[in-house]
Design an enzyme around this catalytic site. Structure first.
Site, short mmCIF file in Angstrom:
data_model
loop_
_atom_site.label_atom_id
_atom_site.label_comp_id
_atom_site.label_asym_id
_atom_site.label_seq_id
_atom_site.Cartn_x
_atom_site.Cartn_y
_atom_site.Cartn_z
N LYS A 260 0.81 -1.13 -0.14
CA LYS A 260 0.10 -0.02 -0.01
C LYS A 260 0.87 1.09 0.22
CE LYS A 260 -3.20 2.83 2.97
NZ LYS A 260 -4.10 2.55 4.47
N ASP A 265 -2.58 10.19 3.49
CA ASP A 265 -3.94 9.84 3.61
C ASP A 265 -4.70 10.75 4.69
OD1 ASP A 265 -6.36 8.32 4.17
OD2 ASP A 265 -5.60 7.08 5.35
N LYS A 272 -10.02 12.81 8.45
CA LYS A 272 -9.48 12.62 9.79
C LYS A 272 -9.32 14.06 10.66
CE LYS A 272 -6.45 8.93 8.11
NZ LYS A 272 -6.98 7.81 9.01
N ASP A 283 1.84 6.45 5.37
CA ASP A 283 0.72 5.53 4.86
C ASP A 283 1.17 4.84 3.59
OD1 ASP A 283 -1.57 4.19 5.61
OD2 ASP A 283 -2.96 5.55 4.50
N ASP A 342 -12.22 7.11 4.10
CA ASP A 342 -10.85 6.77 4.88
C ASP A 342 -10.45 5.37 4.93
OD1 ASP A 342 -8.48 7.56 6.40
OD2 ASP A 342 -9.63 7.82 8.17
N GLU A 344 -9.45 3.60 2.54
CA GLU A 344 -9.03 3.79 0.96
C GLU A 344 -8.02 2.75 0.62
OE1 GLU A 344 -7.87 5.50 3.54
OE2 GLU A 344 -5.63 4.82 2.95
N ARG A 346 -7.62 -0.37 1.15
CA ARG A 346 -8.26 -1.70 0.77
C ARG A 346 -8.90 -1.25 -0.73
NH1 ARG A 346 -12.36 -1.80 5.73
NH2 ARG A 346 -10.47 -0.79 6.55
N1 BES Z 1 -3.98 4.45 7.15
C1 BES Z 1 -5.08 4.45 7.97
C2 BES Z 1 -4.62 3.23 8.98
C3 BES Z 1 -3.91 3.73 10.16
C4 BES Z 1 -4.59 4.23 11.05
C5 BES Z 1 -2.64 3.42 9.94
C6 BES Z 1 -3.79 4.76 12.32
C7 BES Z 1 -1.86 3.93 11.04
C8 BES Z 1 -2.30 4.57 12.04
C9 BES Z 1 -6.19 3.60 7.04
O1 BES Z 1 -6.42 4.34 5.91
C10 BES Z 1 -7.63 4.04 7.63
O2 BES Z 1 -7.69 5.17 7.89
N2 BES Z 1 -8.39 3.28 8.19
C11 BES Z 1 -9.50 3.33 8.85
C12 BES Z 1 -10.47 2.32 8.47
C13 BES Z 1 -11.92 2.53 8.97
C14 BES Z 1 -12.30 3.86 8.22
C15 BES Z 1 -12.80 1.39 8.48
C16 BES Z 1 -9.28 3.21 10.36
O3 BES Z 1 -8.54 2.29 10.79
O4 BES Z 1 -9.69 4.05 11.29
ZN ZN Z 2 -4.85 4.88 4.87
MN MN Z 3 -7.46 6.06 5.74
#
Ligand code: BES
Ligand code: ZN
Ligand code: MN
Length: 492
Positions: A260, A265, A272, A283, A342, A344, A346
């Site tokens: 990824k 992000d 966020k 990210d 968010d 994204e 996946r």
């Molecule tokens: N890049 C983030 C995941 C992340 C969060 C990595 C904190 C490192 C630290 C990912 O794209 C994300 O935002 N995931 C969301 C998914 C949710 C919206 C289903 C998450 O983990 O909150």
């Molecule tokens: Zn992300």
């Molecule tokens: Mn995200």
């Protein structure tokens, strides 16, 4: 990588070094091999051990003063009562590398008793990782205030064959590891999808690997509606990057390493919170892990077929950005309802995993900073490991363990599928808070069809927001070690 790594026979009595690091296990005694070190410290080593000033506990440090010449300083590093000597040596070497930078010693020698090739390699990798730092974007400090960074380290080992094999591997893997950390540290305005593509092209040129880069237009032709939905809010051209190391027997199925590569992000329309958002430049650590691994694999000249694939873009809000409720179609035809923009990573990986199928891979391992839930479940200690093939999951867990990047398995049971069922489409991109790491992997599984597949959620392990002692704040180099160990074992 700025550290020059050398090896030599452990002639401690004749050693001339500003700093000798001695790694010792729990409750160390003044063994015969340490007599020259005791002499160099005018009996200080023997007294420190006899008084139990130093007990050899894990991460314990003690500085001793040496002579005017010869061994000028000594640093004792504790390894604790470790059962994994290789891991303990790697950790001790990393701490020593960091200490050497703080001290400004410039050059060090490392002694840890008898070392085999694996242990020499682990010490080398520890020293490289520990002394790594990122100064590219700081103005130079005035020479008076500057402490010399560690520039030269010599690992002392009696076995000549072990020395040479170990140091060669450490240099190769260390280079990949340092590259991944550097890419991780670079900010989103410098490390863009184009920058990752250029880095891939340089790796390809260095090691005779074919590099293919798809941009927005090419991805439209491939009908990658899932990946492109994330990229639709950014003016930067998204990139699908493919690096092919085809040094294995003709016709054998390649291993695919997928990363990824979100260069930033923001969350997109599901934006966020502002506090800490700057961390989301990391990210792209999965992608950095793929590039670092390809660099190491190239340097090691491993006789095996490996394809690195990276999905890179930036997740931004804009008038044209994808919105919650939108439905998009991935390149395998599946319809996805976007609940949360968010989630994204996946969406990007979905199309990259479908694309990987055309290489007819024997195994696919993806790495992604995919979910905050992985940090909640496993902290910064273990990578979440999930997959469709139990034997492959075990193989990846073993590779992680050998490289000092432990993973821990999570289940992919059918029951979890309920959480990502959509009212309007085949699947939705968020299952909400429960089992967040698992539902993200369940989503990916829908696109990882036709090959054995393992997913690494490195959200907690690829970078750290707090100093971990052996690793400062920032990127850790995970999952380079896991990738390289996996590929290396298959190359044998
Ligand atoms: N890049 C983030 C995941 C992340 C969060 C990595 C904190 C490192 C630290 C990912 O794209 C994300 O935002 N995931 C969301 C998914 C949710 C919206 C289903 C998450 O983990 O909150
Ligand atoms: Zn992300
Ligand atoms: Mn995200």
């Amino acid at each position: 990588m700025t550290l020059s790594l050398n090896v030599a026979a452990p002639d401690l009595g004749a050693l001339d070094t500003p700093l000798l690091v001695v790694a010792l296990g729990a409750s160390p005694a003044l063994a015969a091999d340490l007599a020259p070190v005791d002499a160099a410290t005018h009996g200080g080593l023997g007294r420190a051990l006899a008084r139990r000033d130093f007990r050899g506990g894990r991460d314990e440090l003690l500085h001793l003063s040496g002579g005017e010449r010869g061994v000028q300083r000594v640093l004792l590093v504790g390894m604790g009562a470790a059962t994994d000597r290789t891991g303990a040596l790697r950790r001790a070497a990393a701490l020593a590398g960091r200490q050497a930078n703080k001290l400004g010693a410039g050059k060090i020698a490392f002694y840890g008793g008898a070392l085999d090739a694996t242990e020499v390699e682990a010490v080398g990798l520890g020293l490289i990782a520990g002394s790594w730092d990122f100064k590219e974007l700081k103005s130079p400090t005035p020479p008076d205030d500057e402490r010399a960074m560690l520039s030269e380290a010599t690992i002392l080992a009696a076995d000549a064959a072990a020395r040479d094999a170990g140091v060669r591997a450490a240099r190769a893997i260390g280079e990949g590891h340092s590259l991944a950390r550097r890419l991780g540290m670079l900010p989103g305005n410098i490390c863009t999808p184009d920058y990752l593509a250029d880095t891939a092209r340089e790796i390809g040129k260095r090691h005779g690997m074919k590099v293919t880069v798809l941009g927005r237009a090419e991805m439209q032709k491939e009908k990658m509606g899932s990946f492109l939905s994330v990229a639709q809010g950014t003016i930067q051209d998204p990139k699908l990057i493919v690096v092919e190391h085809m040094k294995g027997p003709k016709g054998t199925k390649p291993i695919a390493l997928v990363g990824k590569g979100l260069c930033f992000d923001s969350g997109g329309i599901s934006i966020k919170p502002a506090a800490g958002m700057e961390w989301m430049k990391f990210d792209m650590c999965g992608a950095a892990g793929v590039l670092g691994a390809m660099e190491a694999i190239g340097r090691l000249e491993l006789p095996i077929n490996v394809v690195g694939l990276i999905g890179s873009t930036t997740n931004m809000p804009s008038g044209e950005a994808v919105k919650p409720g939108d439905v998009v179609q991935a390149s395998n035809g599946k319809y996805i309802e976007i609940i949360n923009t968010d989630a994204e990573g996946r969406l990007v990986l979905a199309d990259v995993l479908v694309y990987a199928k055309r290489y007819d891979p024997g195994a696919v391992i993806d790495a992604a900073t995919l979910t905050g839930a992985a940090v909640i479940a496993l902290g910064h200690t273990a990578t979440g490991v999930l997959g469709t093939d139990d034997a492959l999951v075990q193989e990846v867990l073993d590779a992680g363990k050998r490289s000092g990047e432990p993973g821990w398995p999570l289940p992919l049971w059918e029951d979890y599928k309920e959480l990502i069922k959509s009212d309007v489409a085949d699947i939705k991109n968020s299952g909400g808070r429960p089992a967040g790491t698992i539902t993200a992997a369940m989503f990916l599984r829908e696109f990882a069809e036709g090959y054995p597949w393992v997913h690494l959620d490195v959200a907690g392990t690829a970078y750290t927001e707090t100093d971990l002692g052996t690793v400062p704040r920032g990127p850790t180099g995970v999952p380079v070690g896991t990738f390289v160990e996996f590929v290396r074992a298959r190359a044998h």
